[in-house]
Design a protein around this motif. Structure first.
Motif, mmCIF file in Angstrom:
data_model
loop_
_atom_site.group_PDB
_atom_site.id
_atom_site.type_symbol
_atom_site.label_atom_id
_atom_site.label_comp_id
_atom_site.label_asym_id
_atom_site.label_seq_id
_atom_site.Cartn_x
_atom_site.Cartn_y
_atom_site.Cartn_z
ATOM 1 N N GLY A 143 -2.444 0.448 1.322
ATOM 2 C CA GLY A 143 -2.606 -0.946 1.707
ATOM 3 C C GLY A 143 -4.042 -1.298 2.019
ATOM 4 O O GLY A 143 -4.549 -2.349 1.601
ATOM 5 N N LYS A 144 -4.717 -0.408 2.737
ATOM 6 C CA LYS A 144 -6.111 -0.649 3.120
ATOM 7 C C LYS A 144 -6.996 -0.834 1.897
ATOM 8 O O LYS A 144 -7.926 -1.655 1.904
ATOM 9 N N ALA A 145 -6.710 -0.096 0.837
ATOM 10 C CA ALA A 145 -7.499 -0.214 -0.395
ATOM 11 C C ALA A 145 -7.393 -1.604 -1.007
ATOM 12 O O ALA A 145 -8.248 -2.001 -1.804
ATOM 13 N N LEU A 146 -6.352 -2.333 -0.631
ATOM 14 C CA LEU A 146 -6.092 -3.646 -1.244
ATOM 15 C C LEU A 146 -6.421 -4.810 -0.322
ATOM 16 O O LEU A 146 -6.020 -5.952 -0.577
ATOM 17 N N ARG A 147 -7.165 -4.564 0.743
ATOM 18 C CA ARG A 147 -7.505 -5.638 1.679
ATOM 19 C C ARG A 147 -8.260 -6.785 1.009
ATOM 20 O O ARG A 147 -8.171 -7.936 1.437
ATOM 21 N N GLU A 148 -8.980 -6.477 -0.028
ATOM 22 C CA GLU A 148 -9.774 -7.502 -0.710
ATOM 23 C C GLU A 148 -8.903 -8.591 -1.334
ATOM 24 O O GLU A 148 -9.359 -9.713 -1.566
ATOM 25 N N LEU A 149 -7.625 -8.285 -1.597
ATOM 26 C CA LEU A 149 -6.756 -9.269 -2.239
ATOM 27 C C LEU A 149 -6.638 -10.543 -1.410
ATOM 28 O O LEU A 149 -6.578 -11.652 -1.958
#
Length: 254
Positions: A143-149
């Motif tokens: 999830g953290k890897a996708l914070r930019e979404l």
């Protein structure tokens, strides 16, 4: 566009009108995402797998014994290869392996709640699998890897359930079983304390963890959505109710 953890509960949500489906409708009406990335408990793979297609998804009826009207429902959302590639790139940047699936349709962990939130099916959807055997810390890291979404106006949804034990259902019972409430109360308390390490160790620390989460596939979307949230944003309970005594509809915004 804050990430959400939403309970998908019974497939009957797609055709029912109750407090929870009203919540889903109201929540969807307030949101205008450019796209939706949804991690569903009903798609399990060893490696994180991303639906990559631009055409309309098939509707998967991955359940048995329900009324005919449920099997007549279609949710004709389109995919997005562009958003799928963005998800892959963000995961790759953090060293998280992933792959594409170009054929799979939307399972009921996705379409039941999306049909209530966005009934026009006019928002591109990218469905993503889960691996329930990864530790909670790794789910959080995905999830953290996708914070930019969030900054791109893309809504990330973790679709699962906090308390999900089909053998413990109490058919027709409206009042929640105390042990189910205690498990959810523990989660809420640890979120309020920002006690991530305790949350990661829920199996040994949370009351009634083994009966609430006999298998982790419905619980891990909670950690993915939690990880996708901004660290300076306090988690917020956006709905809490129970069905059949033990099935939790506890939902969060991160």
């Amino acid at each position: 566009m804050s990430p959400l953890f939403l309970a998908h509960g019974s497939p009957m949500l797609a055709v029912e009108d109750n407090d929870y489906t009203a919540f889903l409708r109201d929540t969807g009406a307030k949101l205008q995402p450019a796209a939706i990335v949804i991690f569903t408990a009903h798609w399990e793979t060893d490696v994180t797998t991303i639906s990559s297609k631009d055409d309309i998804y098939d509707t998967i009826y991955d359940f048995h014994g329900f009324p005919d009207e449920l099997y007549q429902m279609k949710y004709n959302a389109q995919g997005s290869t562009q958003i799928a590639e963005l998800v892959r790139q963000l995961l790759e940047t953090e060293g998280i392996p992933s792959g594409f699936d170009t054929e799979r349709g939307l399972d009921h962990g996705s379409w039941t709640i999306l049909s209530k939130m966005f009934p026009k099916a006019d928002i591109p959807v990218v469905q993503v699998s889960v691996n329930p055997y990864l530790p909670a810390e790794e789910q959080y890291r995905i999830g953290k890897a996708l914070r930019e979404l969030a900054g791109r106006n893309i809504l990330l949804i973790g679709s699962g359930v906090t308390v999900h034990n089909l053998r413990a259902l109490r058919w027709g019972q409206k009042e929640a079983e105390p042990w189910a409430v205690q498990f959810d109360d523990w989660l809420i308390g640890k979120l309020e304390q920002h006690a991530l390490e305790d949350l990661f160790r829920y199996e040994s620390l949370a009351p009634n963890a083994k009966v609430a989460v006999p298998r982790a596939e419905h619980f891990v979307p909670f950690y993915i959505a939690l990880g996708a949230g901004q660290p300076d944003t306090a988690p917020r309970i956006i709905h809490r109710s129970y069905e059949m005594g033990t099935l939790s509809y506890l939902s969060f915004q991160f």
